[in-house]
Design a protein around this motif. Sequence first.
Motif, PDB file in Angstrom:
ATOM      1  N   GLY A 132       0.826  -1.197   0.000  1.00 49.78           N
ATOM      2  CA  GLY A 132       0.000   0.000   0.000  1.00 49.78           C
ATOM      3  C   GLY A 132       0.857   1.242   0.000  1.00 49.78           C
ATOM      4  N   LEU A 133       1.449   1.577   1.139  1.00 51.12           N
ATOM      5  CA  LEU A 133       2.241   2.795   1.264  1.00 51.12           C
ATOM      6  C   LEU A 133       3.510   2.767   0.421  1.00 51.12           C
ATOM      7  N   SER A 134       4.398   1.808   0.664  1.00 50.31           N
ATOM      8  CA  SER A 134       5.684   1.783  -0.043  1.00 50.31           C
ATOM      9  C   SER A 134       5.490   1.692  -1.551  1.00 50.31           C
ATOM     10  N   PHE A 135       4.625   0.805  -1.995  1.00 51.06           N
ATOM     11  CA  PHE A 135       4.365   0.643  -3.428  1.00 51.06           C
ATOM     12  C   PHE A 135       3.829   1.943  -4.033  1.00 51.06           C
ATOM     13  N   THR A 136       2.885   2.564  -3.355  1.00 49.65           N
ATOM     14  CA  THR A 136       2.280   3.803  -3.856  1.00 49.65           C
ATOM     15  C   THR A 136       3.296   4.936  -3.893  1.00 49.65           C
ATOM     16  N   TYR A 137       4.146   5.029  -2.870  1.00 49.94           N
ATOM     17  CA  TYR A 137       5.181   6.065  -2.863  1.00 49.94           C
ATOM     18  C   TYR A 137       6.113   5.921  -4.069  1.00 49.94           C
ATOM     19  N   LEU A 138       6.494   4.677  -4.384  1.00 50.81           N
ATOM     20  CA  LEU A 138       7.471   4.441  -5.447  1.00 50.81           C
ATOM     21  C   LEU A 138       6.878   4.538  -6.846  1.00 50.81           C
ATOM     22  N   ARG A 143       6.257   2.138 -12.461  1.00 52.23           N
ATOM     23  CA  ARG A 143       5.564   0.955 -11.944  1.00 52.23           C
ATOM     24  C   ARG A 143       6.568  -0.173 -11.678  1.00 52.23           C
ATOM     25  N   LYS A 144       7.558  -0.322 -12.530  1.00 59.50           N
ATOM     26  CA  LYS A 144       8.558  -1.369 -12.327  1.00 59.50           C
ATOM     27  C   LYS A 144       9.357  -1.121 -11.058  1.00 59.50           C
ATOM     28  N   GLN A 145       9.743   0.133 -10.822  1.00 54.58           N
ATOM     29  CA  GLN A 145      10.488   0.442  -9.605  1.00 54.58           C
ATOM     30  C   GLN A 145       9.626   0.251  -8.357  1.00 54.58           C
ATOM     31  N   ALA A 146       8.333   0.507  -8.480  1.00 58.07           N
ATOM     32  CA  ALA A 146       7.430   0.292  -7.348  1.00 58.07           C
ATOM     33  C   ALA A 146       7.359  -1.184  -6.999  1.00 58.07           C
ATOM     34  N   VAL A 147       7.283  -2.034  -8.020  1.00 59.50           N
ATOM     35  CA  VAL A 147       7.227  -3.481  -7.804  1.00 59.50           C
ATOM     36  C   VAL A 147       8.519  -3.986  -7.184  1.00 59.50           C
ATOM     37  N   ILE A 148       9.651  -3.640  -7.807  1.00 63.69           N
ATOM     38  CA  ILE A 148      10.945  -4.145  -7.341  1.00 63.69           C
ATOM     39  C   ILE A 148      11.333  -3.522  -6.003  1.00 63.69           C
ATOM     40  N   GLY A 149      11.186  -2.209  -5.890  1.00 64.61           N
ATOM     41  CA  GLY A 149      11.605  -1.515  -4.678  1.00 64.61           C
ATOM     42  C   GLY A 149      10.853  -1.962  -3.438  1.00 64.61           C
ATOM     43  N   SER A 150       9.524  -2.049  -3.531  1.00 65.06           N
ATOM     44  CA  SER A 150       8.732  -2.466  -2.370  1.00 65.06           C
ATOM     45  C   SER A 150       9.048  -3.909  -1.993  1.00 65.06           C
ATOM     46  N   ALA A 178      10.492 -14.142   0.891  1.00 69.37           N
ATOM     47  CA  ALA A 178       9.830 -12.865   1.129  1.00 69.37           C
ATOM     48  C   ALA A 178       9.952 -11.950  -0.084  1.00 69.37           C
ATOM     49  N   PHE A 179      11.148 -11.936  -0.716  1.00 64.73           N
ATOM     50  CA  PHE A 179      11.337 -11.079  -1.888  1.00 64.73           C
ATOM     51  C   PHE A 179      10.437 -11.517  -3.036  1.00 64.73           C
ATOM     52  N   LEU A 180      10.392 -12.823  -3.306  1.00 61.16           N
ATOM     53  CA  LEU A 180       9.551 -13.324  -4.396  1.00 61.16           C
ATOM     54  C   LEU A 180       8.068 -13.176  -4.071  1.00 61.16           C
ATOM     55  N   ALA A 181       7.701 -13.409  -2.808  1.00 62.36           N
ATOM     56  CA  ALA A 181       6.303 -13.197  -2.411  1.00 62.36           C
ATOM     57  C   ALA A 181       5.955 -11.726  -2.570  1.00 62.36           C
ATOM     58  N   GLY A 182       6.894 -10.848  -2.189  1.00 61.87           N
ATOM     59  CA  GLY A 182       6.677  -9.414  -2.358  1.00 61.87           C
ATOM     60  C   GLY A 182       6.497  -9.043  -3.815  1.00 61.87           C
ATOM     61  N   LEU A 238       3.446 -13.080 -14.361  1.00 65.47           N
ATOM     62  CA  LEU A 238       2.745 -11.819 -14.125  1.00 65.47           C
ATOM     63  C   LEU A 238       3.560 -10.587 -14.513  1.00 65.47           C
ATOM     64  N   TRP A 239       4.865 -10.779 -14.734  1.00 59.11           N
ATOM     65  CA  TRP A 239       5.794  -9.655 -14.837  1.00 59.11           C
ATOM     66  C   TRP A 239       5.417  -8.636 -15.909  1.00 59.11           C
ATOM     67  N   LYS A 240       5.212  -9.084 -17.114  1.00 59.90           N
ATOM     68  CA  LYS A 240       4.997  -8.163 -18.227  1.00 59.90           C
ATOM     69  C   LYS A 240       3.762  -7.298 -17.997  1.00 59.90           C
ATOM     70  N   ARG A 241       2.675  -7.925 -17.595  1.00 59.86           N
ATOM     71  CA  ARG A 241       1.445  -7.166 -17.387  1.00 59.86           C
ATOM     72  C   ARG A 241       1.530  -6.285 -16.141  1.00 59.86           C
ATOM     73  N   GLY A 242       2.170  -6.802 -15.104  1.00 62.38           N
ATOM     74  CA  GLY A 242       2.224  -6.079 -13.857  1.00 62.38           C
ATOM     75  C   GLY A 242       3.156  -4.879 -13.863  1.00 62.38           C
ATOM     76  N   THR A 243       4.134  -4.859 -14.793  1.00 65.58           N
ATOM     77  CA  THR A 243       5.070  -3.736 -14.826  1.00 65.58           C
ATOM     78  C   THR A 243       4.799  -2.784 -15.989  1.00 65.58           C
ATOM     79  N   ALA A 244       3.768  -3.069 -16.761  1.00 67.03           N
ATOM     80  CA  ALA A 244       3.412  -2.165 -17.859  1.00 67.03           C
ATOM     81  C   ALA A 244       2.850  -0.878 -17.297  1.00 67.03           C
TER      82      ALA A 244
END
Length: 246
Positions: A132-138, A143-150, A178-182, A238-244
Amino acid sequence: MSNTFIRKYPYVAAVIAAVICTFITAAGSAAAEIAGLKEVPASLIMTASVALSILVGLLLLRRSGFSAKEAGIRRPASGSVRPVWLFVPLLLIEVIPLVIYGPEFTRPGAEYAALALFTVVVGFNEELYFRGLSFTYLLSKSRKQAVIGSSFIFGVLHAANALNGTEPVEVLLQIAFAFLAGLTLALIVSITRSLWVGILWHIVHNFVSFNTELVFDQTALIVIMAQVFILAVYTAGLWKRGTAEA
C-alpha cells in the motif's frame, strides 16, 4: 510525511514507512517475550501492537495525500485477471506444507482463536505498508520500480529473523521467499489495483505456517525451495502485465 517529501524522496519515504511497521510490531513481540506471557495473552499483546501499527499506517496514508483507494483499499478492478491464474499458485504454496506435514491442531481452541486474530491483523498491516504505502510512494518513479523496490524492502527486513538465532541458510531462504512473495503480491496489486488478494493470502499463509512449523531440516528445505520455485514461475508469468505503465 508530506506529499511533497514523498514525491521528492520516494525511496526514503518507502523505507521509513517499512521501518515504522517493523518497529511497532517488533515492540509488541518483545514486550510479550520480556513479560514471559503465555500463548494467548502474548498473541493478544502482539495483536494490539499490530493494530496500533495499522492505525499509524492509515494516518501516514492520510497525511501523505493519497486516498485509501489509491493505496489499494478497494475491490479488485473488474476483469483485471482471471481468478484461476490469480489464486491457484498462491493456494498451491500453502497446500505443500499441509500435505507434507499436516496441520498440528493439538492446542486449546483459545490459542487458535487468538492466533487467527493475530494473523488477520498482520496480513492487513504488512500489505498496507509494503504493497500500500511503499508501493504507492514508489509509483512516482515508475511501476517497475514500485514493484521491485517495495519487494526488496520487504525481503531485506525479513533478515531481522537472523537476530533470533535462525540458521543462516534458513534466513537466506526466508529472504528469497519474502522477496519473491513481495514481487508476486506487488504485481497482483499493480494488475488488480487492490490489496485484498494479498491480504487474504497473507492471512492464510501465516496461519498455515504457524500450524506446520517444524525444525528446519532437509524436508523443510525441500518445502521452502518448492515454494520459492512456484513463486518464481508465478512472478515471471505476471511480470509483463504487472510492470506495464498504465
